[in-house]
Design a protein around this motif. Sequence first.
Motif, PDB file in Angstrom:
ATOM      1  N   TRP A   5      36.459  14.099  41.774  1.00  0.00           N
ATOM      2  CA  TRP A   5      35.916  15.322  41.186  1.00  0.00           C
ATOM      3  C   TRP A   5      36.115  16.516  42.117  1.00  0.00           C
ATOM      4  CZ3 TRP A   5      31.985  18.067  43.419  1.00  0.00           C
ATOM      5  CH2 TRP A   5      31.245  17.438  44.417  1.00  0.00           C
ATOM      6  N   GLN A   6      36.161  16.277  43.443  1.00  0.00           N
ATOM      7  CA  GLN A   6      36.398  17.378  44.376  1.00  0.00           C
ATOM      8  C   GLN A   6      37.830  17.914  44.234  1.00  0.00           C
ATOM      9  OE1 GLN A   6      35.343  14.313  45.920  1.00  0.00           O
ATOM     10  NE2 GLN A   6      33.311  14.767  46.750  1.00  0.00           N
ATOM     11  N   GLN A   7      38.778  17.018  44.048  1.00  0.00           N
ATOM     12  CA  GLN A   7      40.165  17.439  43.894  1.00  0.00           C
ATOM     13  C   GLN A   7      40.346  18.214  42.586  1.00  0.00           C
ATOM     14  OE1 GLN A   7      41.892  13.558  44.237  1.00  0.00           O
ATOM     15  NE2 GLN A   7      42.595  13.924  46.356  1.00  0.00           N
ATOM     16  N   LEU A   8      39.702  17.767  41.535  1.00  0.00           N
ATOM     17  CA  LEU A   8      39.781  18.479  40.257  1.00  0.00           C
ATOM     18  C   LEU A   8      39.137  19.858  40.348  1.00  0.00           C
ATOM     19  CD1 LEU A   8      39.044  15.599  37.748  1.00  0.00           C
ATOM     20  CD2 LEU A   8      41.234  16.683  38.211  1.00  0.00           C
ATOM     21  N   LEU A   9      38.041  19.960  41.069  1.00  0.00           N
ATOM     22  CA  LEU A   9      37.371  21.249  41.249  1.00  0.00           C
ATOM     23  C   LEU A   9      38.264  22.219  42.016  1.00  0.00           C
ATOM     24  CD1 LEU A   9      34.784  22.886  40.820  1.00  0.00           C
ATOM     25  CD2 LEU A   9      33.967  21.988  42.997  1.00  0.00           C
ATOM     26  N   ILE A  10      38.908  21.741  43.070  1.00  0.00           N
ATOM     27  CA  ILE A  10      39.826  22.590  43.843  1.00  0.00           C
ATOM     28  C   ILE A  10      40.993  23.025  42.978  1.00  0.00           C
ATOM     29  CG2 ILE A  10      41.466  22.582  45.774  1.00  0.00           C
ATOM     30  CD1 ILE A  10      39.432  20.766  47.267  1.00  0.00           C
ATOM     31  N   LEU A  11      41.534  22.104  42.195  1.00  0.00           N
ATOM     32  CA  LEU A  11      42.641  22.433  41.294  1.00  0.00           C
ATOM     33  C   LEU A  11      42.210  23.490  40.288  1.00  0.00           C
ATOM     34  CD1 LEU A  11      45.538  21.829  40.391  1.00  0.00           C
ATOM     35  CD2 LEU A  11      44.592  20.066  38.907  1.00  0.00           C
ATOM     36  N   LEU A  12      41.025  23.343  39.724  1.00  0.00           N
ATOM     37  CA  LEU A  12      40.500  24.319  38.771  1.00  0.00           C
ATOM     38  C   LEU A  12      40.352  25.691  39.414  1.00  0.00           C
ATOM     39  CD1 LEU A  12      39.316  24.953  35.965  1.00  0.00           C
ATOM     40  CD2 LEU A  12      37.084  24.282  36.890  1.00  0.00           C
ATOM     41  N   LEU A  13      39.854  25.755  40.623  1.00  0.00           N
ATOM     42  CA  LEU A  13      39.707  27.032  41.327  1.00  0.00           C
ATOM     43  C   LEU A  13      41.058  27.689  41.589  1.00  0.00           C
ATOM     44  CD1 LEU A  13      36.878  26.158  43.875  1.00  0.00           C
ATOM     45  CD2 LEU A  13      36.721  27.656  41.878  1.00  0.00           C
ATOM     46  N   VAL A  14      42.048  26.892  41.960  1.00  0.00           N
ATOM     47  CA  VAL A  14      43.392  27.426  42.201  1.00  0.00           C
ATOM     48  C   VAL A  14      43.962  27.999  40.904  1.00  0.00           C
ATOM     49  CG1 VAL A  14      45.773  26.800  42.784  1.00  0.00           C
ATOM     50  CG2 VAL A  14      43.876  25.974  44.190  1.00  0.00           C
ATOM     51  N   VAL A  15      43.792  27.301  39.801  1.00  0.00           N
ATOM     52  CA  VAL A  15      44.297  27.777  38.514  1.00  0.00           C
ATOM     53  C   VAL A  15      43.606  29.073  38.120  1.00  0.00           C
ATOM     54  CG1 VAL A  15      44.370  27.253  36.042  1.00  0.00           C
ATOM     55  CG2 VAL A  15      45.033  25.521  37.693  1.00  0.00           C
ATOM     56  N   VAL A  16      42.286  29.155  38.319  1.00  0.00           N
ATOM     57  CA  VAL A  16      41.547  30.377  37.984  1.00  0.00           C
ATOM     58  C   VAL A  16      42.025  31.535  38.845  1.00  0.00           C
ATOM     59  CG1 VAL A  16      39.258  31.468  38.078  1.00  0.00           C
ATOM     60  CG2 VAL A  16      39.524  29.194  37.073  1.00  0.00           C
ATOM     61  N   VAL A  17      42.270  31.303  40.110  1.00  0.00           N
ATOM     62  CA  VAL A  17      42.744  32.371  41.001  1.00  0.00           C
ATOM     63  C   VAL A  17      44.137  32.836  40.586  1.00  0.00           C
ATOM     64  CG1 VAL A  17      43.485  32.870  43.372  1.00  0.00           C
ATOM     65  CG2 VAL A  17      41.300  31.744  42.960  1.00  0.00           C
ATOM     66  N   LEU A  18      45.010  31.888  40.223  1.00  0.00           N
ATOM     67  CA  LEU A  18      46.377  32.250  39.856  1.00  0.00           C
ATOM     68  C   LEU A  18      46.443  33.009  38.533  1.00  0.00           C
ATOM     69  CD1 LEU A  18      48.411  29.055  40.813  1.00  0.00           C
ATOM     70  CD2 LEU A  18      48.467  31.279  41.928  1.00  0.00           C
ATOM     71  N   PHE A  19      45.734  32.540  37.526  1.00  0.00           N
ATOM     72  CA  PHE A  19      45.859  33.120  36.197  1.00  0.00           C
ATOM     73  C   PHE A  19      44.750  34.098  35.836  1.00  0.00           C
ATOM     74  CE2 PHE A  19      48.188  29.077  35.792  1.00  0.00           C
ATOM     75  CZ  PHE A  19      49.412  29.576  35.371  1.00  0.00           C
ATOM     76  N   GLY A  20      43.588  33.932  36.390  1.00  0.00           N
ATOM     77  CA  GLY A  20      42.461  34.781  36.035  1.00  0.00           C
ATOM     78  C   GLY A  20      41.752  34.241  34.804  1.00  0.00           C
ATOM     79  N   THR A  21      40.470  34.550  34.699  1.00  0.00           N
ATOM     80  CA  THR A  21      39.674  33.992  33.605  1.00  0.00           C
ATOM     81  C   THR A  21      40.092  34.549  32.249  1.00  0.00           C
ATOM     82  OG1 THR A  21      37.975  35.669  33.985  1.00  0.00           O
ATOM     83  CG2 THR A  21      37.675  33.546  35.067  1.00  0.00           C
TER      84      THR A  21
END
Length: 68
Positions: A5-21
Amino acid sequence: MGFSWQQLLILLLVVVVLFGTKKLRNIGSDLGGAMKDFKKAMKDDEKESEIEDAEFEKVTDEVKKDKE
């Protein structure tokens, strides 16, 4: 091996930073609309197939009657 779940959370944060909400919301909305249209098309195709099957059975019954 799966992701923790930590790896998925980091991946989600990276995606949000790259694309924006806002961009992610638009992508999600577009994807949802596409899935809705696909399901509708599949239902329509299934109904058409049932109608074609019924018409085919009707024609074959008529042909059988003509042969008798």
